[in-house]
Scaffold this active site. Structure first.
Site, PDB file in Angstrom:
ATOM      1  N   SER A  71       0.849  -1.186   0.000  1.00 33.98           N
ATOM      2  CA  SER A  71       0.000   0.000   0.000  1.00 33.98           C
ATOM      3  C   SER A  71       0.888   1.241   0.000  1.00 33.98           C
ATOM      4  O   SER A  71       1.859   1.330   0.747  1.00 33.98           O
ATOM      5  CB  SER A  71      -0.948  -0.004   1.204  1.00 33.98           C
ATOM      6  N   ASP A  90      -5.689  -1.574   6.147  1.00 32.36           N
ATOM      7  CA  ASP A  90      -6.456  -2.768   6.530  1.00 32.36           C
ATOM      8  C   ASP A  90      -7.612  -2.989   5.562  1.00 32.36           C
ATOM      9  O   ASP A  90      -7.904  -4.123   5.170  1.00 32.36           O
ATOM     10  CB  ASP A  90      -6.990  -2.615   7.955  1.00 32.36           C
TER      11      ASP A  90
END
Length: 314
Positions: free
Chosen positions: A220, A252
């Site tokens: 990410s 997440d």
């Protein structure tokens, strides 16, 4: 079913202010209390999409009981391992422009028997799971190789295993050969032991990690989206958030979206970035509902190795 393991869950209090100034008195415009911890957040996002999931976590004190209470309305099944010390509480201060400052408590100290009980329950649940997802920091009392041990145990039980961790715990987990790791840019740079200023640098490290036995690497990259490297190729996906209210839990949500869409390939990457982008537009550590997604706005590209990642918030 996707089983998440969160060794160090938390109660996440989010305080919204106009602008934070060190040493000043601030008046909050709003306060939220959410269940927290990486694996907990992954399970929340999956539950919102009606994907069968279960969150395994140690739980202690009134804080642990409150965490389970907050998960109930979100339809997240919870398996609690009782511990003697209270579950931690974290605070995030979010400014009007989305700038987020986090203050994370270290968490309780688990006894050897409590750690063993957590591992035992994880092994039991992995036997009926498609994915075992082990996430986050390790509380005191846990060995650095706990995630690695769960990788091996999950594989013995027949589950695929994903890891979202950092530091020595992530390094140890990589040696156990997980099917997927989901570091952010900072965590991958720490794993590599060097700065990663361009997307090409990230690609090279991800390939090095895969060569060491990891199945796939999903990185990410904050405002720069996410990079996926697998045995069949590498892709970069990018989207633009219409508003940034909080970055807490965005990584997440990204992992949850990837797993929800099958956990492999550019299609799963597109959904992952849609989830992460939706998450930053939600207050506190709320997890996106499928209705929040703008999947069509996500662009999946071949990897531009020259792309600068300077200033990336991951």
């Amino acid at each position: 079913m996707i089983v998440t393991v969160t060794p160090n869950p938390s109660l996440d209090r989010t305080i919204l202010v106009g602008h934070m100034q060190r040493g000043a008195v601030h008046r909050a415009s709003r306060v939220r209390l959410d269940p927290g911890g990486k694996g907990v957040n992954v399970a929340r996002a999956l539950a919102a999409a009606d994907r069968p999931t279960l969150a395994l976590l140690p739980s202690g004190g009134a804080e642990g009981a409150r965490l389970a209470e907050l998960l109930a309305p979100e339809a997240v099944p919870v398996v609690e391992v009782p511990i003697s010390m209270p579950t931690r509480s974290n605070v995030a201060v979010v400014e009007a422009d989305g700038t987020t400052s986090k203050f994370n408590e270290p968490g309780p100290e688990l006894t050897a028997s409590e750690v063993a009980a957590l591992e035992t329950r994880a092994v039991e649940l992995a036997g009926r799971a498609d994915w075992l997802v082990t996430c986050g920091s390790l509380p005191r009392g846990c060995p650095d190789d706990l995630h690695a041990r769960l990788v091996r145990a999950g594989h013995r039980a027949g589950a695929r295993v994903a890891v979202d961790a950092s530091g020595p715990a992530l390094a140890a987990a990589c040696q156990a050969g997980p099917d997927l790791i989901k570091p952010n840019l900072t965590e991958l740079a720490e794993l590599a032991g060097r700065h990663l200023p361009t997307l090409g640098d990230v690609l090279r490290v991800a390939r090095e990690v895969r060569a060491g036995g990891v199945g796939a690497v999903l990185v990410s990259l904050g405002e720069h989206g996410a990079l996926l490297v697998t045995g069949t190729g590498a892709w970069h996906a990018l989207s633009t958030a219409t508003a940034v209210l909080s970055t807490v839990g965005a990584g997440d949500a990204t992992l949850a979206g990837f797993l929800h869409e099958g956990g492999d390939g550019p299609g799963a990457l597109r959904t992952a970035v849609a989830y992460g982008t939706a998450a930053v537009g939600l207050a506190g550590s709320r997890m996106p509902h499928p209705s929040d997604l703008r999947t069509a706005a996500v662009r999946v590209h071949e990897v531009d190795e020259s792309l600068s990642l300077t200033g990336a918030a991951a």
